[in-house]
Design a protein around this motif. Structure first.
Motif, mmCIF file in Angstrom:
data_model
loop_
_atom_site.group_PDB
_atom_site.id
_atom_site.type_symbol
_atom_site.label_atom_id
_atom_site.label_comp_id
_atom_site.label_asym_id
_atom_site.label_seq_id
_atom_site.Cartn_x
_atom_site.Cartn_y
_atom_site.Cartn_z
ATOM 1 N N GLY A 9 0.827 -1.211 0.000
ATOM 2 C CA GLY A 9 0.000 0.000 0.000
ATOM 3 C C GLY A 9 0.857 1.255 0.000
ATOM 4 O O GLY A 9 0.627 2.179 -0.781
ATOM 5 N N ASP A 10 1.864 1.284 0.862
ATOM 6 C CA ASP A 10 2.782 2.423 0.916
ATOM 7 C C ASP A 10 3.596 2.520 -0.372
ATOM 8 O O ASP A 10 3.789 3.599 -0.917
ATOM 9 C CB ASP A 10 3.726 2.303 2.118
ATOM 10 N N TRP A 11 4.066 1.379 -0.833
ATOM 11 C CA TRP A 11 4.898 1.339 -2.041
ATOM 12 C C TRP A 11 4.113 1.871 -3.240
ATOM 13 O O TRP A 11 4.625 2.658 -4.026
ATOM 14 C CB TRP A 11 5.379 -0.092 -2.279
ATOM 15 N N LEU A 12 2.863 1.438 -3.391
ATOM 16 C CA LEU A 12 2.044 1.861 -4.535
ATOM 17 C C LEU A 12 1.794 3.367 -4.544
ATOM 18 O O LEU A 12 1.708 3.971 -5.609
ATOM 19 C CB LEU A 12 0.709 1.112 -4.541
ATOM 20 N N SER A 13 1.656 3.970 -3.375
ATOM 21 C CA SER A 13 1.362 5.401 -3.337
ATOM 22 C C SER A 13 2.525 6.230 -3.870
ATOM 23 O O SER A 13 2.317 7.365 -4.308
ATOM 24 C CB SER A 13 0.968 5.847 -1.929
ATOM 25 N N ALA A 14 3.733 5.678 -3.884
ATOM 26 C CA ALA A 14 4.898 6.404 -4.393
ATOM 27 C C ALA A 14 5.409 5.836 -5.719
ATOM 28 O O ALA A 14 6.363 6.369 -6.282
ATOM 29 C CB ALA A 14 6.015 6.356 -3.354
ATOM 30 N N ALA A 15 4.789 4.782 -6.229
ATOM 31 C CA ALA A 15 5.286 4.111 -7.428
ATOM 32 C C ALA A 15 5.026 4.924 -8.691
ATOM 33 O O ALA A 15 4.031 5.644 -8.793
ATOM 34 C CB ALA A 15 4.626 2.739 -7.553
ATOM 35 N N SER A 16 5.909 4.759 -9.649
ATOM 36 C CA SER A 16 5.749 5.405 -10.954
ATOM 37 C C SER A 16 4.716 4.625 -11.766
ATOM 38 O O SER A 16 4.399 3.478 -11.434
ATOM 39 C CB SER A 16 7.082 5.399 -11.697
ATOM 40 N N ILE A 120 -8.386 -6.604 -3.123
ATOM 41 C CA ILE A 120 -7.419 -6.009 -4.048
ATOM 42 C C ILE A 120 -7.925 -4.646 -4.518
ATOM 43 O O ILE A 120 -7.203 -3.648 -4.451
ATOM 44 C CB ILE A 120 -7.156 -6.943 -5.247
ATOM 45 N N ALA A 121 -9.163 -4.578 -4.989
ATOM 46 C CA ALA A 121 -9.705 -3.343 -5.550
ATOM 47 C C ALA A 121 -9.858 -2.239 -4.513
ATOM 48 O O ALA A 121 -9.493 -1.083 -4.766
ATOM 49 C CB ALA A 121 -11.048 -3.615 -6.223
ATOM 50 N N PHE A 122 -10.398 -2.579 -3.349
ATOM 51 C CA PHE A 122 -10.765 -1.546 -2.391
ATOM 52 C C PHE A 122 -9.722 -1.282 -1.319
ATOM 53 O O PHE A 122 -9.624 -0.155 -0.832
ATOM 54 C CB PHE A 122 -12.104 -1.888 -1.736
ATOM 55 N N GLU A 123 -8.961 -2.297 -0.943
ATOM 56 C CA GLU A 123 -8.002 -2.108 0.141
ATOM 57 C C GLU A 123 -6.571 -1.972 -0.368
ATOM 58 O O GLU A 123 -5.855 -1.077 0.058
ATOM 59 C CB GLU A 123 -8.134 -3.232 1.150
ATOM 60 N N LEU A 124 -6.152 -2.830 -1.291
ATOM 61 C CA LEU A 124 -4.798 -2.736 -1.836
ATOM 62 C C LEU A 124 -4.692 -1.564 -2.814
ATOM 63 O O LEU A 124 -3.844 -0.693 -2.671
ATOM 64 C CB LEU A 124 -4.409 -4.045 -2.533
ATOM 65 N N PHE A 125 -5.576 -1.518 -3.807
ATOM 66 C CA PHE A 125 -5.539 -0.449 -4.805
ATOM 67 C C PHE A 125 -6.264 0.804 -4.345
ATOM 68 O O PHE A 125 -6.161 1.848 -4.986
ATOM 69 C CB PHE A 125 -6.161 -0.922 -6.121
ATOM 70 N N GLN A 126 -7.030 0.731 -3.284
ATOM 71 C CA GLN A 126 -7.790 1.850 -2.718
ATOM 72 C C GLN A 126 -8.637 2.551 -3.779
ATOM 73 O O GLN A 126 -8.778 3.766 -3.784
ATOM 74 C CB GLN A 126 -6.855 2.830 -2.005
ATOM 75 N N GLY A 127 -9.198 1.751 -4.692
ATOM 76 C CA GLY A 127 -10.082 2.278 -5.721
ATOM 77 C C GLY A 127 -9.404 3.109 -6.787
ATOM 78 O O GLY A 127 -10.082 3.731 -7.601
ATOM 79 N N ARG A 128 -8.079 3.140 -6.815
ATOM 80 C CA ARG A 128 -7.351 3.948 -7.812
ATOM 81 C C ARG A 128 -7.631 3.407 -9.212
ATOM 82 O O ARG A 128 -7.281 2.281 -9.537
ATOM 83 C CB ARG A 128 -5.859 3.931 -7.536
ATOM 84 N N GLY A 129 -8.229 4.244 -10.038
ATOM 85 C CA GLY A 129 -8.641 3.849 -11.376
ATOM 86 C C GLY A 129 -7.529 3.283 -12.229
ATOM 87 O O GLY A 129 -7.716 2.289 -12.931
ATOM 88 N N GLU A 130 -6.345 3.900 -12.182
ATOM 89 C CA GLU A 130 -5.261 3.423 -13.043
ATOM 90 C C GLU A 130 -4.837 2.009 -12.676
ATOM 91 O O GLU A 130 -4.561 1.183 -13.551
ATOM 92 C CB GLU A 130 -4.061 4.388 -13.041
ATOM 93 N N LEU A 131 -4.833 1.694 -11.388
ATOM 94 C CA LEU A 131 -4.467 0.341 -10.951
ATOM 95 C C LEU A 131 -5.566 -0.660 -11.299
ATOM 96 O O LEU A 131 -5.285 -1.781 -11.731
ATOM 97 C CB LEU A 131 -4.183 0.320 -9.449
#
Length: 159
Positions: A9-16, A120-131
């Protein structure tokens, strides 16, 4: 001591964007390896009953609750495989080399592979459309249908 990795979760928020694309691809590959038939490994759970009786339904509009219960009654549960059941930003680690490590198998069960999609959709990706788009791939309609099925059955770690 070996560093097991950073919480996804932390990693994705800063990932390119490129790292996110690689992450989505690698997660799909990992799930293809993990989500295999495993009869007898875990005692079965009545997912339909669990979905119909989920206490969170008391907190949604009555019409929506009935729609969710109806979908839970009708959902196709054929082909159960081993699923983690709680792939969140805390239960998936990203190692320094970009590889993924799955931890905390306490919610594992035998279910259709799409049972993983809600967390995955709601907790890991937090609803981020691109993911979500990267993970869904070309057949977004099928992805949405399976995600709806998951939402009807998944208890999202309620005890």
């Amino acid at each position: 001591m070996v560093d097991p990795g950073q919480e996804a979760g932390d990693w994705l928020s800063a990932a390119s964007p490129r790292e996110k694309e690689a992450f989505a691809r690698q997660l799909k590959e990992l799930l293809a390896l993990v989500n295999q038939p495993a009869p007898g490994l875990i005692p079965p759970v009545d997912l339909r009953r669990r979905g119909r009786e989920n206490p969170r339904l008391a907190h949604v509009a009555p019409g929506l609750a009935e729609e969710l219960r109806a979908r839970a009654r009708a959902v196709d549960l054929a082909g159960p495989v081993l699923v983690h059941g709680d792939l969140t930003g805390e239960n998936l680690l990203v190692k320094e080399d970009g590889s993924l490590v799955v931890i905390d198998w306490a919610d594992a069960r035998l279910a259709p592979a799409w049972y993983e999609l809600g967390p995955i959709a709601f907790e890991l990706f937090q609803g981020r459309g691109e993911l979500l788009r990267l993970f869904a791939g070309a057949d977004r309609e099928a992805f949405i249908e399976r995600l709806l099925d998951c939402c009807c059955l998944h208890d999202f770690s309620q005890r």
